[in-house]
Design a protein around this motif. Structure first.
Motif, PDB file in Angstrom:
ATOM      1  N   VAL A  14      40.745  47.392  46.846  1.00 22.78           N
ATOM      2  CA  VAL A  14      39.567  46.985  47.610  1.00 22.78           C
ATOM      3  C   VAL A  14      38.475  46.481  46.680  1.00 22.78           C
ATOM      4  O   VAL A  14      37.801  45.476  46.958  1.00 22.78           O
ATOM      5  N   CYS A  15      38.291  47.165  45.555  1.00 17.05           N
ATOM      6  CA  CYS A  15      37.272  46.747  44.586  1.00 17.05           C
ATOM      7  C   CYS A  15      37.538  45.322  44.106  1.00 17.05           C
ATOM      8  O   CYS A  15      36.622  44.494  44.041  1.00 17.05           O
ATOM      9  N   ARG A  16      38.792  45.028  43.783  1.00 22.09           N
ATOM     10  CA  ARG A  16      39.139  43.683  43.317  1.00 22.09           C
ATOM     11  C   ARG A  16      38.858  42.630  44.388  1.00 22.09           C
ATOM     12  O   ARG A  16      38.333  41.544  44.096  1.00 22.09           O
ATOM     13  N   GLN A  17      39.205  42.954  45.653  1.00 22.85           N
ATOM     14  CA  GLN A  17      38.947  42.015  46.734  1.00 22.85           C
ATOM     15  C   GLN A  17      37.453  41.793  46.913  1.00 22.85           C
ATOM     16  O   GLN A  17      36.987  40.658  47.097  1.00 22.85           O
ATOM     17  N   PHE A  18      36.693  42.887  46.860  1.00 30.67           N
ATOM     18  CA  PHE A  18      35.237  42.781  46.986  1.00 30.67           C
ATOM     19  C   PHE A  18      34.662  41.940  45.853  1.00 30.67           C
ATOM     20  O   PHE A  18      33.788  41.087  46.073  1.00 30.67           O
ATOM     21  N   GLN A  19      35.125  42.162  44.645  1.00 28.70           N
ATOM     22  CA  GLN A  19      34.621  41.388  43.505  1.00 28.70           C
ATOM     23  C   GLN A  19      34.939  39.898  43.668  1.00 28.70           C
ATOM     24  O   GLN A  19      34.095  39.046  43.352  1.00 28.70           O
ATOM     25  N   ARG A  20      36.136  39.587  44.190  1.00 31.67           N
ATOM     26  CA  ARG A  20      36.465  38.180  44.447  1.00 31.67           C
ATOM     27  C   ARG A  20      35.543  37.595  45.510  1.00 31.67           C
ATOM     28  O   ARG A  20      35.035  36.470  45.374  1.00 31.67           O
ATOM     29  N   ASP A  21      35.316  38.366  46.583  1.00 30.60           N
ATOM     30  CA  ASP A  21      34.462  37.890  47.671  1.00 30.60           C
ATOM     31  C   ASP A  21      33.033  37.633  47.199  1.00 30.60           C
ATOM     32  O   ASP A  21      32.357  36.720  47.690  1.00 30.60           O
ATOM     33  N   GLN A  22      32.585  38.459  46.253  1.00 24.22           N
ATOM     34  CA  GLN A  22      31.203  38.356  45.773  1.00 24.22           C
ATOM     35  C   GLN A  22      31.072  37.493  44.519  1.00 24.22           C
ATOM     36  O   GLN A  22      29.989  37.384  43.951  1.00 24.22           O
ATOM     37  N   LYS A  23      32.224  36.913  44.082  1.00 20.78           N
ATOM     38  CA  LYS A  23      32.244  36.050  42.897  1.00 20.78           C
ATOM     39  C   LYS A  23      31.755  36.799  41.657  1.00 20.78           C
ATOM     40  O   LYS A  23      30.979  36.280  40.840  1.00 20.78           O
ATOM     41  N   LEU A  24      32.233  38.030  41.554  1.00 20.58           N
ATOM     42  CA  LEU A  24      31.969  38.846  40.370  1.00 20.58           C
ATOM     43  C   LEU A  24      33.194  38.808  39.462  1.00 20.58           C
ATOM     44  O   LEU A  24      34.263  38.327  39.849  1.00 20.58           O
ATOM     45  N   GLY A  25      33.044  39.312  38.255  1.00 24.68           N
ATOM     46  CA  GLY A  25      34.200  39.470  37.396  1.00 24.68           C
ATOM     47  C   GLY A  25      35.192  40.427  38.037  1.00 24.68           C
ATOM     48  O   GLY A  25      34.808  41.521  38.469  1.00 24.68           O
ATOM     49  N   VAL A  26      36.442  40.044  38.122  1.00 27.12           N
ATOM     50  CA  VAL A  26      37.447  40.845  38.821  1.00 27.12           C
ATOM     51  C   VAL A  26      38.206  41.710  37.824  1.00 27.12           C
ATOM     52  O   VAL A  26      39.065  41.225  37.082  1.00 27.12           O
TER      53      VAL A  26
END
Length: 259
Positions: free
Chosen positions: A225-237
């Motif tokens: 979930v963290c990885r998906q959230f980071q992708r959605d928010q354009k953060l470092g994954v």
């Protein structure tokens, strides 16, 4: 406080000794019974009185304590029973923790009656206000599990506490986007990391629409979930909840869709 039931009125036993004086606290910790509570107490206040007496008996004769461990006990009829009362150290928060907070018990348990009604929530807040005005209690309202390894005060009461302990019927505050203070450690996997900081982050992910269990364990599912959230928010994954990912969780726009 008009809804206060003094010790003599509910038939409290006398303590076995002298109380330790408490001049002030950081605030109040909310508790539940940890056992089964008969749902019939909602319709029969005499059962509430009997239950408070049985709790005192268990604490004194079973635990060997000098008195009931709670400062106040609140029932579903918005009645507040005086336990140890004002300016007296409770015994329910855990060794070394009792002088920091008063202890207020809501008469719900782990089975039977598990969800507090509105009158009980009002009563808990009445008790808190009384402890602040007359007993030197600070502004904190926390759950027993905050700082102590326990399931108390149960999910229903703890969810209410973590939402800011609002008065029933009051309008919830608008989401300011302000994140709780970063817990100071990176949440990552492996190995599985456990704690209330994990649960807080999981709850926020769930609120945003992600499919996740708020079980307090950061494992493979939480990392996904963290990885998906980071992708959605354009953060470092990287699957790690660090300061930037933590802050973004409370700045992100809520979504009703599951992901």
């Amino acid at each position: 406080m008009d809804n206060l039931i003094p010790r003599r009125a509910w038939g409290a036993r006398s303590p076995r000794g002298s109380y330790t004086t408490l001049s002030s606290t950081k605030g109040v910790k909310v508790h539940y019974t940890g056992g089964r509570v008969d749902p019939k107490i909602i319709d029969d206040h005499d059962k509430c009185v009997a239950m408070v007496k049985s709790i005192q008996k268990h604490h004194m004769d079973g635990n060997g304590w000098m008195d009931i461990g709670y400062s106040m006990v609140v029932c579903p009829h918005r009645k507040v029973f005086e336990g140890r009362g004002l300016k007296r150290v409770p015994a329910a928060n855990g060794a070394g923790l009792n002088s920091a907070h008063y202890a207020v018990l809501g008469l719900v348990g782990s089975s039977g009656l598990v969800k507090p009604n509105d009158d009980m929530l009002h009563g808990i807040l009445d008790a808190v206000a009384y402890l602040r005005a007359e007993g030197g209690a600070g502004r904190e309202i926390k759950g027993h599990r905050d700082g102590y390894p326990t399931a108390c005060p149960g999910e229903a009461l703890y969810t209410w506490v973590k939402s800011g302990a609002p008065r029933p019927g009051s309008k919830p505050p608008a989401n300011s986007g302000t994140a709780p203070k970063f817990p100071g450690r990176l949440l990552k996997y492996p190995p599985i990391m456990r704690g209330e900081d994990v649960r807080t982050w999981q709850r926020q992910m769930k609120k945003l629409g992600y499919t996740i269990d708020a079980d307090g364990a950061y494992g493979a599912a939480s990392e996904k979930v963290c990885r998906q959230f980071q992708r959605d928010q354009k953060l470092g994954v990287d699957g790690v909840v660090g300061p930037a990912t933590w802050k973004a969780a409370w700045n992100a726009k809520e979504s009703a869709s599951n992901r």
